[in-house]
Design an enzyme around this catalytic site. Structure first.
Site, short mmCIF file in Angstrom:
data_model
loop_
_atom_site.label_atom_id
_atom_site.label_comp_id
_atom_site.label_asym_id
_atom_site.label_seq_id
_atom_site.Cartn_x
_atom_site.Cartn_y
_atom_site.Cartn_z
N ASP A 1 110.08 48.75 -17.04
CA ASP A 1 108.86 48.83 -16.24
C ASP A 1 108.84 50.09 -15.38
O ASP A 1 109.87 50.50 -14.83
CB ASP A 1 108.83 47.58 -15.33
CG ASP A 1 107.58 47.48 -14.48
OD1 ASP A 1 106.50 47.25 -15.05
OD2 ASP A 1 107.68 47.62 -13.24
N GLU B 1 107.89 52.13 -20.07
CA GLU B 1 106.49 52.17 -19.67
C GLU B 1 106.22 53.44 -18.89
O GLU B 1 106.63 53.57 -17.74
CB GLU B 1 106.12 50.96 -18.80
CG GLU B 1 104.62 50.88 -18.57
CD GLU B 1 104.19 50.58 -17.14
OE1 GLU B 1 103.00 50.32 -16.93
OE2 GLU B 1 105.03 50.65 -16.21
C1 AAO Z 1 100.73 43.91 -6.01
C2 AAO Z 1 99.36 44.05 -5.36
C3 AAO Z 1 99.29 45.32 -4.55
C4 AAO Z 1 100.41 45.34 -3.52
C5 AAO Z 1 101.74 45.19 -4.23
C6 AAO Z 1 102.94 45.12 -3.28
O1 AAO Z 1 98.36 44.06 -6.38
O2 AAO Z 1 98.02 45.39 -3.90
O3 AAO Z 1 100.38 46.56 -2.81
O4 AAO Z 1 101.73 43.98 -5.00
O5 AAO Z 1 102.81 44.10 -2.40
C7 AAO Z 1 101.86 44.65 -11.11
C8 AAO Z 1 100.41 44.67 -10.68
C9 AAO Z 1 100.23 45.20 -9.27
C10 AAO Z 1 101.14 44.45 -8.31
C11 AAO Z 1 102.57 44.67 -8.80
C12 AAO Z 1 103.61 44.01 -7.91
O6 AAO Z 1 99.67 45.46 -11.59
O7 AAO Z 1 98.87 45.00 -8.89
O8 AAO Z 1 100.96 44.94 -6.98
O9 AAO Z 1 102.69 44.08 -10.11
O10 AAO Z 1 103.38 42.66 -7.81
C13 AAO Z 1 100.87 52.46 -12.20
C14 AAO Z 1 102.33 52.57 -12.68
C15 AAO Z 1 102.66 51.56 -13.76
C16 AAO Z 1 102.21 50.14 -13.38
C17 AAO Z 1 100.72 50.21 -13.09
C18 AAO Z 1 100.16 48.84 -12.71
O11 AAO Z 1 102.58 53.88 -13.12
O12 AAO Z 1 104.07 51.58 -13.92
O13 AAO Z 1 100.49 51.12 -11.99
N1 AAO Z 1 102.55 49.16 -14.42
C19 AAO Z 1 103.77 48.33 -14.29
C20 AAO Z 1 103.54 46.90 -14.73
C21 AAO Z 1 102.63 46.18 -13.76
C22 AAO Z 1 103.31 46.09 -12.40
C23 AAO Z 1 104.16 47.24 -12.07
C24 AAO Z 1 104.35 48.31 -12.94
C25 AAO Z 1 104.97 47.17 -10.85
O14 AAO Z 1 103.06 46.89 -16.03
O15 AAO Z 1 102.27 44.90 -14.21
O16 AAO Z 1 102.31 45.97 -11.36
O17 AAO Z 1 106.18 46.50 -11.23
C26 AAO Z 1 97.15 56.09 -12.89
C27 AAO Z 1 98.58 56.47 -13.19
C28 AAO Z 1 99.41 55.30 -13.64
C29 AAO Z 1 99.25 54.14 -12.66
C30 AAO Z 1 97.75 53.79 -12.59
C31 AAO Z 1 97.46 52.60 -11.69
O18 AAO Z 1 96.48 55.79 -14.11
O19 AAO Z 1 98.61 57.45 -14.19
O20 AAO Z 1 100.76 55.67 -13.70
O21 AAO Z 1 99.98 53.02 -13.16
O22 AAO Z 1 97.07 54.93 -12.08
O23 AAO Z 1 97.74 52.92 -10.38
C32 AAO Z 1 92.71 56.84 -15.56
C33 AAO Z 1 93.86 57.84 -15.68
C34 AAO Z 1 95.18 57.12 -15.58
C35 AAO Z 1 95.21 56.42 -14.26
C36 AAO Z 1 94.06 55.40 -14.27
C37 AAO Z 1 93.98 54.54 -13.04
O24 AAO Z 1 92.68 55.98 -16.69
O25 AAO Z 1 93.77 58.51 -16.92
O26 AAO Z 1 96.29 58.00 -15.67
O27 AAO Z 1 92.83 56.09 -14.39
O28 AAO Z 1 93.72 55.35 -11.91
#
Ligand code: AAO
Length: 514
Positions: free
Chosen positions: A214, A250
């Site tokens: 992850d 990932e």
């Molecule tokens: C939760 C709450 C938060 C709180 C946090 C801590 O929702 O509000 O602050 O707890 O209390 C999952 C959930 C999260 C959750 C987290 C922990 O999705 O909502 O937070 O569990 O419980 C990034 C990372 C990527 C990650 C993804 C979700 O790079 O690694 O965010 N995925 C993994 C897992 C996922 C998990 C985590 C990681 C954490 O698969 O399930 O989170 O363990 C850009 C960046 C990406 C980034 C995205 C989203 O993407 O490039 O790297 O991913 O933003 O922030 C266009 C762009 C694209 C961009 C996108 C979105 O498409 O081309 O690049 O827009 O802006």
């Protein structure tokens, strides 16, 4: 000089091995059984996955995590570790071990979702509100069960005002600051590397075949390399001696950020997020995209080299608006398009393929955003995840979608096995959204995603004979419950697909021959 070449070869050999999923019996595709209980996965391996030819399962994170009651038990609490005890909503260590053994015994590999970039959120409070009661303090950054103390976190390195990642254009903060407020482990420390490696090794010794790692974008490749270097070889009860764990990392790389997938290629495979984002746009016919443009699908579309890619149509994040990919992603909510997109992926040779298996939730859009994107798996009032009941027609009940059991998808997983190793061949298109291609002389698939009928004779490359279409039906004893396709001695066959058919694609393969 010779020594140098030997050393280089050994290094290459080592890392190349982490790209190998170690699938068995000629099986190829894995399925992500998102939020399933270990007991249900064990049963599914025996009763369905092995007999249907699925190669492996990606399981939800098995470590203990914080319990979040507001909103009520979100699925994402499992991405907030509070200890490395193997105790979660999916089950305890005993149940995990039993599942791994039973799946391995029928040749289905288990790949663990490893969350090692961080612990729980900084706002996680203090107490025993972990799934199995382990005490922790997010305030003081103490996780005594492991133990990690405040020395083991990165905050001193992070230079943003909030302590969180504020700008994905700055690689340092992406690696050294908190991802959405999650306490960021200092993986440059030998101690932290050791604890993470111990966690992975415990799972390896139990018999897992590898890891989905992850949030790799948020870890330095050098730190990951050090951790992977400490991983044991796979358990020789089920895998041949010297087998390295399969690693797929990932990294969301849609272009436009300084951190690229390429930085992680030598360590293992990497998730190719462009694949599902583009495929969704194509099947939805957005931005003027056409299926006929996929003649060069794969590296020809600017995707990473074939041997590095892990591909999927949707994942647990982008099927509900988390992560990346946006509205183009095709999910079970659009079943007709989803079946076609998954079939396209499974028929095409590019990458190691993963099928998504989801649960339903009450979608509720306000201004385009799903207010219920947090909803956890089907569960009882006390928060216990519900078992997956199997209906008499082989579908699943109680809100479990089980895309992997849909006839069209299950039969395409078999198609992928049957054509494994065969080249992409006999391409045809109508310069719009009707295309066809084969895999050597072992399989052939035809899609009609236009708003009119398809009626055409094509060279399939297949030996002459009568074949059963595995989309509208399947072979049943000596007969066929779907469309019959007659391939002539010259390899040509006539295809008719109405744009109003329930499924507007047809697939035949060597084992669907009558
Ligand atoms: C939760 C709450 C938060 C709180 C946090 C801590 O929702 O509000 O602050 O707890 O209390 C999952 C959930 C999260 C959750 C987290 C922990 O999705 O909502 O937070 O569990 O419980 C990034 C990372 C990527 C990650 C993804 C979700 O790079 O690694 O965010 N995925 C993994 C897992 C996922 C998990 C985590 C990681 C954490 O698969 O399930 O989170 O363990 C850009 C960046 C990406 C980034 C995205 C989203 O993407 O490039 O790297 O991913 O933003 O922030 C266009 C762009 C694209 C961009 C996108 C979105 O498409 O081309 O690049 O827009 O802006």
């Amino acid at each position: 000089m010779h020594l140098f070449i030997l050393a280089a070869a050994a290094l290459l050999g080592l890392s190349a091995a982490q790209h190998n999923p170690h699938t068995k019996h000629g099986r190829t595709a894995m399925v992500h059984l998102f939020e399933w209980r270990w007991a249900d996965i064990a049963a599914e391996c025996e009763r369905f996955l092995a007999p249907s030819g699925y190669a492996g399962v990606q399981i939800s994170p098995p470590h203990e995590n914080i319990v979040i009651n507001s909103p009520w038990r979100p699925w994402w609490e499992r991405y907030q570790p509070t200890s490395y005890n193997l105790c979660s909503r999916s089950g305890n260590e005993h149940e995990l071990r039993d599942m791994i053994s039973r799946c391995n015994n029928v040749g289905v590999n288990i790949y663990v979702d490893a969350v090692v970039n961080h612990m729980c959120g900084a706002s996680g409070g203090e107490g025993s509100h972990s799934v199995c009661g382990s005490w922790f303090s997010a305030n003081r950054k103490e996780f005594p069960t492991i133990p990690f103390t405040h020395w083991d976190f990165n905050d001193h390195k992070c230079r943003t005002g909030s302590g969180n990642i504020e700008n994905y254009g700055d690689a340092d903060q992406v690696r050294d600051c908190r991802l959405v407020g999650l306490l960021d482990l200092a993986m440059e420390k030998d101690y932290v590397r050791g604890k993470v490696a111990d966690y992975l090794n415990k799972l390896i010794d139990m018999g897992v075949a590898g890891f989905r790692v992850d949030a790799c974008k948020h870890m330095w490749p050098g730190d990951l390399s050090a951790v992977y270097g400490r991983m044991h070889n796979l358990n020789t009860t089920w895998f041949s001696g010297g087998s390295r764990p399969f690693v797929f990392q990932e990294v969301i790389d849609l272009g436009g950020e300084p951190i690229t997938s390429r930085e992680y290629f030598h360590l293992g495979r990497v998730t190719e997020f462009k694949y599902g984002a583009k495929l969704g746009t194509i099947f939805r016919k957005w931005n003027g995209e056409k299926l006929s443009y996929t003649k060069s699908w794969g590296e020809g579309w600017g995707f990473m080299p074939e041997g590095n890619a892990l591909v999927f149509v949707d994942n647990h994040d982008n099927q509900r608006g988390h992560g990346a990919g946006g509205a183009s992603i095709v999910t079970f909510w659009d079943p007709k398009l989803h079946k076609m997109a998954v079939a396209y992926m499974l028929a095409h040779p590019y990458g190691v393929a993963r099928v998504m298996s989801s649960f339903r939730w009450d979608r509720h859009f306000v201004n385009g955003k799903d207010q219920n994107d947090w909803m956890g798996p089907p569960s009882h009032g006390n928060g216990v995840t519900k078992p997956v009941p199997i209906n008499s027609d082989q579908t699943c009940g109680d809100g479990w979608v089980c895309e992997h059991r849909w006839r069209q998808i299950k039969n395409m997983a078999v198609f992928r096995n049957v054509v494994n190793g065969q080249p992409h061949a006999n391409w045809w298109d109508n310069q719009s959204n009707q295309v066809a291609f084969g895999r050597g002389n072992r399989g052939f698939i035809v899609f009609n995603n236009d708003d009119w009928n398809l009626d055409v004779t094509l060279n399939t490359g297949m030996p002459g004979g009568a074949y059963c279409d595995v989309i509208s039906g399947q072979k049943d004893g000596g007969g066929c419950t779907g469309k019959l396709i007659q391939v002539g001695g010259d390899g040509r066959a006539h295809f008719k697909i109405s744009n109003r058919d329930e499924d507007t694609f047809v697939a035949i393969h060597a084992e669907s021959k009558l």
